[in-house]
Write a protein that holds these residues in place. Structure first.
Motif, PDB file in Angstrom:
ATOM      1  N   SER A 225       1.419   5.485   0.837  1.00 50.98           N
ATOM      2  CA  SER A 225       1.273   6.304   2.044  1.00 50.98           C
ATOM      3  C   SER A 225      -0.206   6.636   2.266  1.00 50.98           C
ATOM      4  O   SER A 225      -0.907   7.035   1.328  1.00 50.98           O
ATOM      5  CB  SER A 225       2.088   7.586   1.894  1.00 50.98           C
ATOM      6  OG  SER A 225       1.882   8.456   2.989  1.00 50.98           O
ATOM      7  N   GLY A 226      -0.670   6.446   3.474  1.00 50.60           N
ATOM      8  CA  GLY A 226      -2.055   6.743   3.793  1.00 50.60           C
ATOM      9  C   GLY A 226      -3.040   5.682   3.353  1.00 50.60           C
ATOM     10  O   GLY A 226      -4.253   5.928   3.348  1.00 50.60           O
ATOM     11  N   GLU A 227      -2.539   4.501   2.977  1.00 51.41           N
ATOM     12  CA  GLU A 227      -3.409   3.413   2.526  1.00 51.41           C
ATOM     13  C   GLU A 227      -3.263   2.192   3.424  1.00 51.41           C
ATOM     14  O   GLU A 227      -2.231   1.997   4.078  1.00 51.41           O
ATOM     15  CB  GLU A 227      -3.066   3.027   1.080  1.00 51.41           C
ATOM     16  CG  GLU A 227      -3.302   4.148   0.082  1.00 51.41           C
ATOM     17  CD  GLU A 227      -2.841   3.783  -1.321  1.00 51.41           C
ATOM     18  OE1 GLU A 227      -3.232   4.497  -2.258  1.00 51.41           O
ATOM     19  OE2 GLU A 227      -2.081   2.793  -1.474  1.00 51.41           O
TER      20      GLU A 227
ATOM     21  N   SER B  10      -7.390   5.335  -8.895  1.00 54.25           N
ATOM     22  CA  SER B  10      -6.202   5.852  -8.228  1.00 54.25           C
ATOM     23  C   SER B  10      -5.929   7.283  -8.630  1.00 54.25           C
ATOM     24  O   SER B  10      -6.229   7.699  -9.752  1.00 54.25           O
ATOM     25  CB  SER B  10      -4.990   4.968  -8.565  1.00 54.25           C
ATOM     26  OG  SER B  10      -3.819   5.449  -7.937  1.00 54.25           O
TER      27      SER B  10
ATOM     28  N   PRO C  99       0.837  -1.212   0.000  1.00 56.41           N
ATOM     29  CA  PRO C  99       0.000   0.000   0.000  1.00 56.41           C
ATOM     30  C   PRO C  99       0.865   1.253   0.000  1.00 56.41           C
ATOM     31  O   PRO C  99       1.984   1.264   0.524  1.00 56.41           O
ATOM     32  CB  PRO C  99      -0.802  -0.118   1.302  1.00 56.41           C
ATOM     33  CG  PRO C  99      -0.708  -1.563   1.689  1.00 56.41           C
ATOM     34  CD  PRO C  99       0.619  -2.033   1.193  1.00 56.41           C
TER      35      PRO C  99
ATOM     36  N   ASN D 224      -8.640   6.417  -3.794  1.00 53.94           N
ATOM     37  CA  ASN D 224      -7.668   5.395  -4.144  1.00 53.94           C
ATOM     38  C   ASN D 224      -8.196   4.065  -3.623  1.00 53.94           C
ATOM     39  O   ASN D 224      -8.218   3.818  -2.407  1.00 53.94           O
ATOM     40  CB  ASN D 224      -6.302   5.694  -3.521  1.00 53.94           C
ATOM     41  CG  ASN D 224      -5.600   6.850  -4.204  1.00 53.94           C
ATOM     42  OD1 ASN D 224      -5.041   6.706  -5.274  1.00 53.94           O
ATOM     43  ND2 ASN D 224      -5.673   8.031  -3.582  1.00 53.94           N
TER      44      ASN D 224
ATOM     45  N   ALA E  68      -7.036   0.453   0.118  1.00 51.78           N
ATOM     46  CA  ALA E  68      -7.891   1.634   0.164  1.00 51.78           C
ATOM     47  C   ALA E  68      -7.349   2.617   1.194  1.00 51.78           C
ATOM     48  O   ALA E  68      -6.397   2.317   1.924  1.00 51.78           O
ATOM     49  CB  ALA E  68      -9.329   1.251   0.499  1.00 51.78           C
ATOM     50  N   GLU E  69      -7.972   3.779   1.262  1.00 55.05           N
ATOM     51  CA  GLU E  69      -7.518   4.815   2.187  1.00 55.05           C
ATOM     52  C   GLU E  69      -8.037   4.598   3.600  1.00 55.05           C
ATOM     53  O   GLU E  69      -7.605   5.290   4.526  1.00 55.05           O
ATOM     54  CB  GLU E  69      -7.954   6.182   1.660  1.00 55.05           C
ATOM     55  CG  GLU E  69      -7.291   6.544   0.340  1.00 55.05           C
ATOM     56  CD  GLU E  69      -7.844   7.827  -0.251  1.00 55.05           C
ATOM     57  OE1 GLU E  69      -8.389   8.646   0.505  1.00 55.05           O
ATOM     58  OE2 GLU E  69      -7.745   8.005  -1.476  1.00 55.05           O
ATOM     59  N   GLN E  70      -8.969   3.667   3.762  1.00 55.72           N
ATOM     60  CA  GLN E  70      -9.461   3.312   5.090  1.00 55.72           C
ATOM     61  C   GLN E  70      -9.937   1.866   5.054  1.00 55.72           C
ATOM     62  O   GLN E  70     -10.197   1.315   3.989  1.00 55.72           O
ATOM     63  CB  GLN E  70     -10.606   4.236   5.510  1.00 55.72           C
ATOM     64  CG  GLN E  70     -11.755   4.300   4.518  1.00 55.72           C
ATOM     65  CD  GLN E  70     -12.844   5.250   4.955  1.00 55.72           C
ATOM     66  OE1 GLN E  70     -13.369   5.138   6.063  1.00 55.72           O
ATOM     67  NE2 GLN E  70     -13.203   6.201   4.099  1.00 55.72           N
TER      68      GLN E  70
ATOM     69  N   SER F 249     -13.182   6.322  -0.845  1.00 59.98           N
ATOM     70  CA  SER F 249     -11.739   6.147  -0.966  1.00 59.98           C
ATOM     71  C   SER F 249     -11.344   6.359  -2.421  1.00 59.98           C
ATOM     72  O   SER F 249     -11.414   5.436  -3.230  1.00 59.98           O
ATOM     73  CB  SER F 249     -11.334   4.728  -0.512  1.00 59.98           C
ATOM     74  OG  SER F 249      -9.948   4.517  -0.709  1.00 59.98           O
TER      75      SER F 249
END
Length: 248
Positions: free
Chosen positions: A20-22, A133, A18, A120, A38-40, A118
């Protein structure tokens, strides 16, 4: 069909990193096994959504068993569920049965349903991937689980959504009428990419079939095929919008 290195091992997923932030997580339900970046962490919401999509497909099959059994296109009415109509349309475009598009259909349904939460979101379903993305991505092309992937497909930022779907007679449990190691298709629509990969891999029975596979891929470009990568033993061929890169 049994293959030279038939495997349902998901060890290739270990290489998924993943950004950064994923976060990465898995959602598995009966035959569906998703790896998601995903982002969360949306695993509970996605699991509930997948249950609904699978329910629509299973209910349709209950009353229309030919939808699951046919290796050639089938017709469905306009009042069929959207996922069923999309699979049937993809199968007809590529000359295969609708279930050839099922993995891509589920992956795309998930990606489209949750991209609002999300931006991304990458959804991989047994080698069939739907990606939304905001940054560049590299998708590994795996022809031999024993040695791992050495080639990847770089997808530039701004090109998404993109689907990369694969078919093989030697990897996984999906039916292939060919004997090729790998056919991977790039397209925007994952249902179409999944069906196209199956159709093209069905044509790949020897190294001599490479040219035929590329000719058929060029014909499918009018339906939405953007690029194809094929491998049979040590011979590889590629056509279309593909930027291939060496993987570490």
């Amino acid at each position: 069909m049994a293959g030279r290195h038939l495997s349902t091992d998901r060890a290739y997923r270990d290489a998924v990193r993943p950004g950064s932030g994923e976060v990465r997580f898995q959602v598995a339900m009966e035959q569906t096994d998703l790896l998601i970046v995903a982002e969360q962490d949306l695993r509970d919401e996605i699991a509930a959504f997948v249950a609904g999509v699978r329910g629509e497909i299973k209910n349709w099959i209950m009353f229309h068993p030919d939808f699951a059994e046919s290796l050639v296109p089938v017709d469905v009415p306009e009042d069929a569920p959207e996922v069923v109509r999309a699979m049937a349309h993809a199968g007809r475009a590529c000359g295969v049965g609708p279930m050839a598009a099922v993995a891509g259909a589920v992956a795309q349904a998930v990606g489209e349903a949750f991209v609002g939460q999300s931006p991304n979101i990458l959804v991989e379903n047994g080698g069939d991937t739907f990606l939304c993305s905001t940054r560049e991505r590299v998708v590994a092309l795996l022809a031999d689980p024993g040695s791992g992937a050495s080639i990847g497909l770089r997808i530039e930022a701004g090109a998404f959504p993109v689907s990369v779907c694969a078919s093989s007679s030697t990897i996984g449990h999906s039916l292939s009428l060919g004997t090729g190691d790998l056919v991977a298709v790039r397209a925007r629509d994952a249902r179409f990419a999944d069906a196209a990969a199956t159709a093209l891999c069905n044509e790949l029975r020897s190294e001599a079939d490479m040219d035929r596979v590329l000719r058929r891929a060029k014909e499918l470009a009018a339906q939405g095929l953007d690029g194809v990568f094929a491998q049979y033993d040590q011979k590889v061929a590629a056509w279309g919008d593909l930027e291939l890169v060496a993987l570490d």
